[in-house]
Design a protein around this motif. Structure first.
Motif, PDB file in Angstrom:
ATOM      1  N   ALA A  42       1.170  -1.670  -0.427  1.00  0.00           N
ATOM      2  CA  ALA A  42       0.162   0.477   0.212  1.00  0.00           C
ATOM      3  C   ALA A  42       0.796   1.113  -0.054  1.00  0.00           C
ATOM      4  O   ALA A  42       1.580   1.857   0.720  1.00  0.00           O
ATOM      5  CB  ALA A  42      -0.848  -0.294   1.464  1.00  0.00           C
ATOM      6  N   CYS A  43       1.157   1.940  -1.080  1.00  0.00           N
ATOM      7  CA  CYS A  43       1.370   3.486  -1.344  1.00  0.00           C
ATOM      8  C   CYS A  43       0.342   4.356  -1.841  1.00  0.00           C
ATOM      9  O   CYS A  43      -0.334   4.348  -1.532  1.00  0.00           O
ATOM     10  CB  CYS A  43       2.332   3.318  -2.360  1.00  0.00           C
ATOM     11  SG  CYS A  43       1.886   2.606  -3.626  1.00  0.00           S
ATOM     12  N   MET A  44       1.122   5.540  -1.385  1.00  0.00           N
ATOM     13  CA  MET A  44       0.492   6.848  -1.533  1.00  0.00           C
ATOM     14  C   MET A  44       1.515   7.394  -2.562  1.00  0.00           C
ATOM     15  O   MET A  44       1.805   7.247  -3.362  1.00  0.00           O
ATOM     16  CB  MET A  44       0.690   7.717  -0.069  1.00  0.00           C
ATOM     17  CG  MET A  44       0.267   6.812   1.586  1.00  0.00           C
ATOM     18  SD  MET A  44      -1.517   6.575   1.237  1.00  0.00           S
ATOM     19  CE  MET A  44      -2.169   8.736   0.796  1.00  0.00           C
ATOM     20  N   GLU A  45      -0.017   8.127  -3.208  1.00  0.00           N
ATOM     21  CA  GLU A  45      -0.029   8.882  -4.737  1.00  0.00           C
ATOM     22  C   GLU A  45      -0.396   9.842  -4.776  1.00  0.00           C
ATOM     23  O   GLU A  45      -1.395  10.534  -4.264  1.00  0.00           O
ATOM     24  CB  GLU A  45      -0.193   8.458  -5.830  1.00  0.00           C
ATOM     25  CG  GLU A  45      -0.738   8.965  -7.091  1.00  0.00           C
ATOM     26  CD  GLU A  45       1.323   8.809  -7.220  1.00  0.00           C
ATOM     27  OE1 GLU A  45       1.938  10.242  -7.866  1.00  0.00           O
ATOM     28  OE2 GLU A  45       2.181   7.500  -7.984  1.00  0.00           O
ATOM     29  N   GLY A  46      -0.013  11.277  -3.934  1.00  0.00           N
ATOM     30  CA  GLY A  46      -0.586  11.861  -3.572  1.00  0.00           C
ATOM     31  C   GLY A  46      -1.054  11.840  -2.152  1.00  0.00           C
ATOM     32  O   GLY A  46      -0.428  11.592  -0.872  1.00  0.00           O
ATOM     33  N   THR A  47      -2.249  12.120  -2.405  1.00  0.00           N
ATOM     34  CA  THR A  47      -3.021  12.099  -0.680  1.00  0.00           C
ATOM     35  C   THR A  47      -3.724  10.776  -1.052  1.00  0.00           C
ATOM     36  O   THR A  47      -4.838  10.523  -0.041  1.00  0.00           O
ATOM     37  CB  THR A  47      -3.685  12.951  -0.119  1.00  0.00           C
ATOM     38  OG1 THR A  47      -5.329  13.634  -1.657  1.00  0.00           O
ATOM     39  CG2 THR A  47      -3.081  14.354   0.029  1.00  0.00           C
ATOM     40  N   ARG A  48      -4.068   9.585  -2.197  1.00  0.00           N
ATOM     41  CA  ARG A  48      -4.407   9.086  -3.112  1.00  0.00           C
ATOM     42  C   ARG A  48      -3.411   7.842  -1.998  1.00  0.00           C
ATOM     43  O   ARG A  48      -2.332   7.629  -1.962  1.00  0.00           O
ATOM     44  CB  ARG A  48      -4.788   8.614  -3.910  1.00  0.00           C
ATOM     45  CG  ARG A  48      -5.558   7.851  -4.414  1.00  0.00           C
ATOM     46  CD  ARG A  48      -5.599   7.943  -5.753  1.00  0.00           C
ATOM     47  NE  ARG A  48      -6.485   8.834  -6.327  1.00  0.00           N
ATOM     48  CZ  ARG A  48      -7.009   9.370  -7.634  1.00  0.00           C
ATOM     49  NH1 ARG A  48      -6.848   8.276  -8.438  1.00  0.00           N
ATOM     50  NH2 ARG A  48      -7.390  10.183  -8.168  1.00  0.00           N
ATOM     51  N   SER A  49      -4.538   6.663  -1.636  1.00  0.00           N
ATOM     52  CA  SER A  49      -3.478   5.310  -1.097  1.00  0.00           C
ATOM     53  C   SER A  49      -3.969   4.452  -2.725  1.00  0.00           C
ATOM     54  O   SER A  49      -4.726   4.353  -3.576  1.00  0.00           O
ATOM     55  CB  SER A  49      -4.078   4.894   0.321  1.00  0.00           C
ATOM     56  OG  SER A  49      -4.074   3.476   0.078  1.00  0.00           O
ATOM     57  N   LEU A  50      -2.892   4.157  -2.785  1.00  0.00           N
ATOM     58  CA  LEU A  50      -2.736   2.647  -4.299  1.00  0.00           C
ATOM     59  C   LEU A  50      -2.593   1.343  -3.785  1.00  0.00           C
ATOM     60  O   LEU A  50      -1.555   1.278  -3.183  1.00  0.00           O
ATOM     61  CB  LEU A  50      -1.647   3.715  -5.379  1.00  0.00           C
ATOM     62  CG  LEU A  50      -2.405   4.479  -5.942  1.00  0.00           C
ATOM     63  CD1 LEU A  50      -1.288   5.253  -7.379  1.00  0.00           C
ATOM     64  CD2 LEU A  50      -3.815   4.421  -6.504  1.00  0.00           C
ATOM     65  N   LEU A  51      -2.898  -0.039  -3.914  1.00  0.00           N
ATOM     66  CA  LEU A  51      -2.675  -0.985  -3.817  1.00  0.00           C
ATOM     67  C   LEU A  51      -2.101  -1.163  -5.307  1.00  0.00           C
ATOM     68  O   LEU A  51      -2.556  -1.342  -6.627  1.00  0.00           O
ATOM     69  CB  LEU A  51      -3.495  -2.043  -3.395  1.00  0.00           C
ATOM     70  CG  LEU A  51      -4.308  -2.143  -2.029  1.00  0.00           C
ATOM     71  CD1 LEU A  51      -5.028  -3.120  -1.529  1.00  0.00           C
ATOM     72  CD2 LEU A  51      -3.487  -1.445  -1.003  1.00  0.00           C
ATOM     73  N   VAL A  52      -0.438  -1.813  -4.970  1.00  0.00           N
ATOM     74  CA  VAL A  52       0.434  -2.335  -5.990  1.00  0.00           C
ATOM     75  C   VAL A  52       0.857  -3.260  -6.098  1.00  0.00           C
ATOM     76  O   VAL A  52       1.332  -3.522  -4.411  1.00  0.00           O
ATOM     77  CB  VAL A  52       1.897  -1.077  -6.873  1.00  0.00           C
ATOM     78  CG1 VAL A  52       0.857   0.315  -6.898  1.00  0.00           C
ATOM     79  CG2 VAL A  52       2.206  -0.849  -5.614  1.00  0.00           C
ATOM     80  N   GLU A  53       1.172  -4.528  -6.795  1.00  0.00           N
ATOM     81  CA  GLU A  53       1.991  -5.441  -6.446  1.00  0.00           C
ATOM     82  C   GLU A  53       2.829  -5.193  -6.977  1.00  0.00           C
ATOM     83  O   GLU A  53       3.887  -5.101  -7.988  1.00  0.00           O
ATOM     84  CB  GLU A  53       1.481  -6.270  -7.736  1.00  0.00           C
ATOM     85  CG  GLU A  53       2.056  -7.610  -8.092  1.00  0.00           C
ATOM     86  CD  GLU A  53       1.592  -9.013  -8.555  1.00  0.00           C
ATOM     87  OE1 GLU A  53       2.609 -10.492  -8.618  1.00  0.00           O
ATOM     88  OE2 GLU A  53       0.575  -8.726  -9.619  1.00  0.00           O
ATOM     89  N   LEU A  54       4.212  -5.578  -5.482  1.00  0.00           N
ATOM     90  CA  LEU A  54       5.530  -5.684  -5.951  1.00  0.00           C
ATOM     91  C   LEU A  54       6.181  -6.749  -6.486  1.00  0.00           C
ATOM     92  O   LEU A  54       5.880  -7.924  -5.786  1.00  0.00           O
ATOM     93  CB  LEU A  54       6.757  -5.403  -4.886  1.00  0.00           C
ATOM     94  CG  LEU A  54       7.838  -4.213  -4.925  1.00  0.00           C
ATOM     95  CD1 LEU A  54       8.203  -2.870  -4.544  1.00  0.00           C
ATOM     96  CD2 LEU A  54       9.160  -5.685  -4.774  1.00  0.00           C
ATOM     97  N   GLN A  55       6.657  -7.090  -7.369  1.00  0.00           N
ATOM     98  CA  GLN A  55       7.518  -8.417  -7.719  1.00  0.00           C
ATOM     99  C   GLN A  55       9.323  -8.494  -7.808  1.00  0.00           C
ATOM    100  O   GLN A  55       9.670  -7.201  -8.432  1.00  0.00           O
ATOM    101  CB  GLN A  55       6.828  -8.936  -9.317  1.00  0.00           C
ATOM    102  CG  GLN A  55       5.403  -8.641  -9.663  1.00  0.00           C
ATOM    103  CD  GLN A  55       5.281  -8.820 -11.241  1.00  0.00           C
ATOM    104  OE1 GLN A  55       6.063  -8.844 -11.665  1.00  0.00           O
ATOM    105  NE2 GLN A  55       4.405  -9.919 -11.160  1.00  0.00           N
ATOM    106  N   ALA A  56       9.343  -9.528  -7.502  1.00  0.00           N
ATOM    107  CA  ALA A  56      10.851  -9.812  -7.534  1.00  0.00           C
ATOM    108  C   ALA A  56      11.415 -11.007  -7.506  1.00  0.00           C
ATOM    109  O   ALA A  56      10.760 -12.173  -7.683  1.00  0.00           O
ATOM    110  CB  ALA A  56      11.333  -9.950  -5.649  1.00  0.00           C
TER     111      ALA A  56
END
Length: 385
Positions: A225-239
């Motif tokens: 869960a990261c922040m884009e400005g004041t909006r919370s975004l869920l993204v998939e981080l792959q390794a």
């Protein structure tokens, strides 16, 4: 303007008499975005003048027809002479003007060529006076350099009231509009759009879009869960961690800072004991999004460890937290907002920094909050040691 994501970035809308700059890579959609804004404003508030210095009137009309943006009060002027543009502004008195682009405009009184430092500075100064004296909002499109900066004098960004950057990967459909300067609002907001056949569409649920193709139960995949400005975004981080074929292991990152990746892998080796000296490590943020906040540190570490051990994380788990050089997990901002966004998408387990999480259990009684104080503790919790 009537385009909610665009208005959000500008702090609620366009201020009459303001001059703002929109920059972005070629072909990213700057002209498309402003043409859609011009269409909406002309239908709501009156005359809008679109000044095209890069395309002929016929070409611009074809694009407007393709997008379905032919409003009765939307006027087009194919002109690069700023004196002629000033004449039509005084004659028409539009409520909104678009200059596409500032690098094509020239003042005939100056001997230099269009796009030169002197021309760009003088033309911007004249447009600024037109905006303030005529109480007309003006948007100017600016080209960017290879380094991602607006082409022309640095003073250009100081002269305007707001500077917006339109970003995105042309291989993906989504685009992000960010404000790096705004005299009339916050610079912490961002607008997210998707490029479609009929133009740019607002993305109402960006987290669902970024996670739409995620495969559950795959080692090396972590939701953050990261922040884009004041909006919370869920993204998939792959390794992907795999044995190297070279004398020196490769470290590659797409969407996160490569220097930060090297730092976090050093923490994994020193504090956890993972032997990564002979392993190539690749990190990718799915969807082409760029994430630059410290809250993704813990997700990078757990994704790399998950791939190295071939041990998948729980599919309903979200990870967040900053990692220090001593292996500690540090507190981050807006944890509650991040969890709220994740709960909407069905996530029920949250690995968060221990600091400042005492009240989260009471606020979210139906989910499992897992506070961790160190990378070792997070590894034990998520991957079983």
């Amino acid at each position: 303007a009537g385009l909610n994501e665009f208005d959000r970035v500008l702090g609620g809308g366009i201020v009459p008499g303001s001059l703002f700059l929109v920059g972005g890579d070629p072909g990213i959609g700057k002209s498309t975005l402003l043409l859609q804004v011009a269409d909406l404003i002309s239908r709501r508030h009156g005359k809008v003048l679109y000044v095209s210095g890069e395309e002929s009137a016929h070409q611009t009309r074809l694009r407007a027809e393709r997008l379905g943006k032919l409003a009765p009060e939307l006027y087009l002027l194919a002109e690069t002479n700023l004196t002629a543009v000033a004449h039509w502004l005084a004659e028409m008195k539009p409520v909104f003007v678009i200059i596409d682009s500032i690098q094509t405009m020239y003042n005939p009184e100056l001997p230099t060529a269009p796009g030169s430092v002197g021309q760009v500075r003088e033309c911007t100064g004249q447009l600024l006076r037109m905006a303030k004296n005529g109480h007309t909002a003006i948007a100017i499109v600016g080209h960017v350099t290879k380094e991602g900066n607006i082409a022309g004098p640095r003073m250009l960004e100081h002269m305007v009231d707001a500077v917006l950057y339109f970003e995105g990967d042309r291989h993906y459909s989504f685009r992000i509009l960010r404000a790096v300067k705004n005299r009339f609002g916050s610079t912490n907001e961002s607008g997210i759009f998707a490029m479609e056949e009929t133009g740019l569409a607002e993305v109402l649920n960006p987290s669902a879009m970024f996670l739409a193709e995620r495969s559950a139960g795959v080692a090396g995949s972590v939701v953050v869960a990261c922040m884009e400005g004041t909006r919370s975004l869920l993204v998939e981080l792959q390794a992907l961690v795999t044995p190297t074929c070279f004398g020196m292991p490769r470290r590659m990152a797409a969407g996160v800072d490569s220097n930060r990746l090297n730092l976090l892998l050093a923490v994994l080796e020193k504090k956890v004991g993972l032997q990564l000296q002979s392993q190539d490590t690749y990190i990718n943020v799915a969807g082409g999004l760029k994430v630059d906040e410290p809250a993704v540190d813990l997700a990078i570490i757990l994704a790399a460890a998950s791939s190295f051990r071939n041990a998948p994380t729980a599919p309903d788990m979200v990870v967040m937290g900053e990692v220090g050089l001593a292996g500690e997990v540090r507190a981050i901002i807006r944890v509650e907002q991040r969890i709220q966004e994740a709960v909407k998408l069905g996530f029920r387990r949250f690995v968060v920094p221990r600091g400042g999480t005492k009240e989260l259990g009471a606020k979210f009684p139906d989910v499992e909050i897992i506070p961790v104080a160190s990378v070792v503790e997070a590894m034990d919790t998520v991957l079983g040691g």
